[in-house]
Design an enzyme around this catalytic site. Structure first.
Site, short mmCIF file in Angstrom:
data_model
loop_
_atom_site.label_atom_id
_atom_site.label_comp_id
_atom_site.label_asym_id
_atom_site.label_seq_id
_atom_site.Cartn_x
_atom_site.Cartn_y
_atom_site.Cartn_z
N LYS A 172 0.88 -1.22 -0.02
CA LYS A 172 0.07 0.08 0.18
C LYS A 172 0.82 1.18 -0.08
O LYS A 172 1.84 1.23 0.66
CB LYS A 172 -0.96 -0.14 1.19
CG LYS A 172 -1.83 1.15 1.31
CD LYS A 172 -2.76 0.75 2.57
CE LYS A 172 -3.88 1.87 2.76
NZ LYS A 172 -4.75 1.77 3.72
N SER A 222 -9.41 1.88 2.87
CA SER A 222 -8.59 2.32 1.80
C SER A 222 -7.18 1.36 1.32
O SER A 222 -6.48 2.19 0.43
CB SER A 222 -7.57 3.82 2.76
OG SER A 222 -6.90 3.12 3.74
N SER A 228 -10.13 -0.52 7.09
CA SER A 228 -9.43 -0.34 5.70
C SER A 228 -8.89 -1.72 5.26
O SER A 228 -8.45 -1.79 3.98
CB SER A 228 -8.46 0.84 5.54
OG SER A 228 -9.22 2.01 5.73
#
Length: 388
Positions: free
Chosen positions: A26, A103, A127
């Site tokens: 990420k 996210s 997330s």
């Protein structure tokens, strides 16, 4: 739809328990020599490329995982949808035409597409757990501070955690064993699941019908006693006496997350004037206006949730609730953020581990089950999903 990667990385890997497994990172985590963008072009412009890997990346690499790329994240990780105003929406192959969840959107998408075996992500308010539910994956939000976030962009530090997404429970357990390192203490195996009627009664019938069989499939005692029927949670009613306890918990979480997000990024926002997408822009604007009195009330509610988790989830018990209120929304649809956070905020407020695993289908779209244990109970959740 958008490719989940914003940068591809060549990495030969090395021997170890994760040898041969591909890792998608990420874009909140530092990767030596590759700029960290945190989902926003202005962040990318105002920060120099790191010289070292984030600690979580370094641990996974040292265990043999091979980094294949950096993945899209929602801006500064403050969304649960999976759509980035600047970089687009990564594909959700389990629900075509729908969002992957945020996210940790790119990491979830890369794993679901088979482009990576492990997706490194963060979970502040869901997330990891929400993308896992939307994409039919496994994911763990670990106990707060069990996994190092050194070298990662923060959002709300007392809620932020680092975990992974995978396509199967065994890979999840292998990767998380590397990140968790030594167990904090021994915990009794899960023998009882608490599926409280006061939470399940708020879930849409189709989601209840899809997820509850996964609870029962463990073959453990299932208790439907109320979660919020406890004198400790008078603290919540003190904050907002006319509002249901679960909604009060969500509101407290929202206040504290927003307060911490502004403390983390307010100065940068005022100095750098980044362009945000509408949702993230509105959340930061609201965060800038919070008062210390609102924060104090929310902190009292948080203390009540911590006490409830301690009382409701003793050794050997896990909370069993849906990981999201339903399947992934379509791209361009407005998600019911409040309904999502009502399901994810208990683990966040208590600093507890939350495991998401595939549970069933609603109109052929995946929905997940969430299991929450007492803080430090990460290993027993992983063992329940992947028994030896």
């Amino acid at each position: 739809m958008t490719d989940p990667f914003i940068a591809l990385v060549e990495d030969l890997g090395r021997p170890g328990p994760l040898e041969g497994l591909r890792l998608a990172v990420k874009d909140l985590f530092d990767l030596a020599g590759t700029a960290t963008g945190a989902g926003n072009p202005r962040w990318l412009e105002t920060h120099v490329p790191p010289e070292a890997d984030a600690e979580a990346v370094a641990l996974l690499r040292a265990a043999g995982a091979r980094v294949v790329g950096k993945t899209i994240t929602d801006e500064l990780a403050w969304s649960l949808n999976g759509s980035n105003f600047h970089y687009g929406t990564p594909e959700n192959p389990a629900a075509p035409g729908r969002v992957p969840g945020g996210s940790s959107s790119g990491s979830a998408s890369a794993v679901a597409l088979g482009l990576a075996d492990i997706g490194l992500g963060t979970d502040t308010g869901g997330s990891i757990r929400v993308p896992a539910s939307y994409c039919g994956l496994y994911g763990l939000r670990p106990t707060h501070e069990r996994v190092s976030l050194r070298g990662a962009v923060p959002l709300a530090p007392t809620f932020d955690t680092a975990g992974v997404l995978t396509r199967d429970a065994h890979t999840l357990r292998l990767a998380m064993q590397v990140l968790l390192e030594e167990p904090a203490e021994d915990h009794a195996p899960i023998r009882r699941l608490l599926a409280p009627s006061d939470i399940w009664d708020e879930i849409a019938p189709a989601t209840r019908a899809a997820v509850m069989p996964a609870v029962e499939a463990f073959g453990l005692e299932v208790d439907t006693a109320l979660f919020f029927d406890d004198p400790h949670f008078g603290l919540v009613h003190e904050a907002a006496p006319a509002v249901a306890p679960l909604e009060n918990a969500r509101r407290a979480y929202a206040v504290l997350q927003a307060w911490e997000a502004w403390q983390a990024h307010g100065a940068w926002i005022e100095a750098s004037r980044p362009e945000f997408g509408p949702g993230v822009k509105a959340r930061f604007a609201g965060a800038a206006k919070l008062t210390s009195a609102e924060v104090t009330r929310a902190q009292r509610v948080r203390s009540g949730v911590v006490a409830l988790v301690r009382d409701r989830l003793p050794e050997g018990t896990a909370l069993a609730i849906p990981a999201a209120p339903g399947p992934a929304p379509g791209i361009g649809e407005e998600p019911d953020r409040e309904a999502i956070v009502r399901l994810t905020c208990i683990a966040g407020l208590a600093g507890a581990p939350g495991l998401a695993l595939p549970a069933g289908l609603v109109e052929d779209l995946p929905v997940g089950l969430q299991l929450v244990a007492t803080p430090g109970g990460d290993e027993v959740l992983l063992a329940l999903a992947d028994p030896d």
